[in-house]
Motif scaffolding. Sequence first.
Motif, PDB file in Angstrom:
ATOM      1  N   THR A  28       0.815  -1.209   0.000  1.00 34.82           N
ATOM      2  CA  THR A  28       0.000   0.000   0.000  1.00 34.82           C
ATOM      3  C   THR A  28       0.848   1.258   0.000  1.00 34.82           C
ATOM      4  O   THR A  28       0.381   2.322   0.375  1.00 34.82           O
ATOM      5  CB  THR A  28      -0.937   0.008   1.222  1.00 34.82           C
ATOM      6  N   SER A  30       1.650   3.178  -2.236  1.00 34.04           N
ATOM      7  CA  SER A  30       1.109   4.255  -3.077  1.00 34.04           C
ATOM      8  C   SER A  30       0.084   5.102  -2.350  1.00 34.04           C
ATOM      9  O   SER A  30      -0.299   6.159  -2.850  1.00 34.04           O
ATOM     10  CB  SER A  30       0.520   3.684  -4.362  1.00 34.04           C
ATOM     11  N   THR A  31      -0.392   4.653  -1.180  1.00 33.33           N
ATOM     12  CA  THR A  31      -1.332   5.459  -0.404  1.00 33.33           C
ATOM     13  C   THR A  31      -0.688   6.068   0.839  1.00 33.33           C
ATOM     14  O   THR A  31      -1.382   6.553   1.726  1.00 33.33           O
ATOM     15  CB  THR A  31      -2.558   4.634   0.018  1.00 33.33           C
ATOM     16  N   TRP A  53       1.012  11.173  -1.463  1.00 31.60           N
ATOM     17  CA  TRP A  53       1.123   9.875  -2.129  1.00 31.60           C
ATOM     18  C   TRP A  53       0.871   9.992  -3.618  1.00 31.60           C
ATOM     19  O   TRP A  53       1.333   9.170  -4.393  1.00 31.60           O
ATOM     20  CB  TRP A  53       0.280   8.791  -1.480  1.00 31.60           C
ATOM     21  N   GLY A  54       0.164  11.022  -4.036  1.00 32.81           N
ATOM     22  CA  GLY A  54      -0.016  11.241  -5.461  1.00 32.81           C
ATOM     23  C   GLY A  54       1.229  11.806  -6.127  1.00 32.81           C
ATOM     24  O   GLY A  54       1.353  11.782  -7.356  1.00 32.81           O
ATOM     25  N   GLY A  55       2.152  12.347  -5.314  1.00 33.59           N
ATOM     26  CA  GLY A  55       3.402  12.868  -5.840  1.00 33.59           C
ATOM     27  C   GLY A  55       3.318  14.290  -6.376  1.00 33.59           C
ATOM     28  O   GLY A  55       4.342  14.852  -6.781  1.00 33.59           O
ATOM     29  N   ARG A  72       9.101  10.523  -5.714  1.00 38.35           N
ATOM     30  CA  ARG A  72       8.760   9.149  -5.382  1.00 38.35           C
ATOM     31  C   ARG A  72       8.451   8.369  -6.640  1.00 38.35           C
ATOM     32  O   ARG A  72       8.024   8.927  -7.655  1.00 38.35           O
ATOM     33  CB  ARG A  72       7.570   9.089  -4.421  1.00 38.35           C
ATOM     34  N   ASP A  73       8.672   7.067  -6.549  1.00 34.88           N
ATOM     35  CA  ASP A  73       8.336   6.138  -7.622  1.00 34.88           C
ATOM     36  C   ASP A  73       7.480   5.053  -6.989  1.00 34.88           C
ATOM     37  O   ASP A  73       7.999   4.141  -6.336  1.00 34.88           O
ATOM     38  CB  ASP A  73       9.610   5.559  -8.250  1.00 34.88           C
ATOM     39  N   ASN A  74       6.184   5.153  -7.142  1.00 35.61           N
ATOM     40  CA  ASN A  74       5.293   4.206  -6.479  1.00 35.61           C
ATOM     41  C   ASN A  74       5.441   2.784  -7.037  1.00 35.61           C
ATOM     42  O   ASN A  74       5.172   1.810  -6.335  1.00 35.61           O
ATOM     43  CB  ASN A  74       3.850   4.675  -6.586  1.00 35.61           C
ATOM     44  N   ALA A  75       5.869   2.669  -8.269  1.00 37.62           N
ATOM     45  CA  ALA A  75       6.082   1.340  -8.846  1.00 37.62           C
ATOM     46  C   ALA A  75       7.254   0.635  -8.179  1.00 37.62           C
ATOM     47  O   ALA A  75       7.313  -0.603  -8.147  1.00 37.62           O
ATOM     48  CB  ALA A  75       6.312   1.447 -10.343  1.00 37.62           C
ATOM     49  N   ASN A  77       8.176   1.443  -4.953  1.00 37.90           N
ATOM     50  CA  ASN A  77       8.024   1.613  -3.495  1.00 37.90           C
ATOM     51  C   ASN A  77       9.185   2.408  -2.899  1.00 37.90           C
ATOM     52  O   ASN A  77       9.706   2.066  -1.833  1.00 37.90           O
ATOM     53  CB  ASN A  77       7.915   0.256  -2.792  1.00 37.90           C
ATOM     54  N   SER A 104      -4.954  12.065  -2.005  1.00 38.32           N
ATOM     55  CA  SER A 104      -3.709  11.993  -2.770  1.00 38.32           C
ATOM     56  C   SER A 104      -2.866  13.239  -2.662  1.00 38.32           C
ATOM     57  O   SER A 104      -1.672  13.211  -2.891  1.00 38.32           O
ATOM     58  CB  SER A 104      -4.021  11.722  -4.249  1.00 38.32           C
TER      59      SER A 104
END
Length: 127
Positions: A28, A30-31, A53-55, A72-75, A77, A104
């Motif tokens: 999680t 990305s949140t 978290w939306g960047g 950040r790169d949510n892919a 983590n 977000s």
Amino acid sequence: QVQLVESGGGLVQAGDSLRLSCAASGRTFSTYAMGWFRQAPGKEREFVAAISWGGDSRSYADSVKGRFAISRDNAKNTVYLQMNSLKPEDTAVYHCAARHAYYSGNYYLGEREYAYWGQGTQVTVSS
């Protein structure tokens, strides 16, 4: 539960650059809103930068504005802190922190607002 592991610290000269990374466990990420804090010897921990978290929303301490950049790169983590034009007063242990956010665009400036912390990475800037 979220585990955070920082890397990328080191010993550099004034004017140099470093990029810190913070790898997070958990599906999680990305949140989670993320932040960077630092603690110099004999001083309290202080806010450095935060990202939603939306960047798309970020905030910086006045002391690093224009020199540091959080991303950040949510892919992957992972959250990053690009530090340019480093000064001796940037010497500290840098910690990343995470907390769940419902929106977000939310980011957080206070260390008490974060639930999870990494162990930190040392950054030393010589003059």
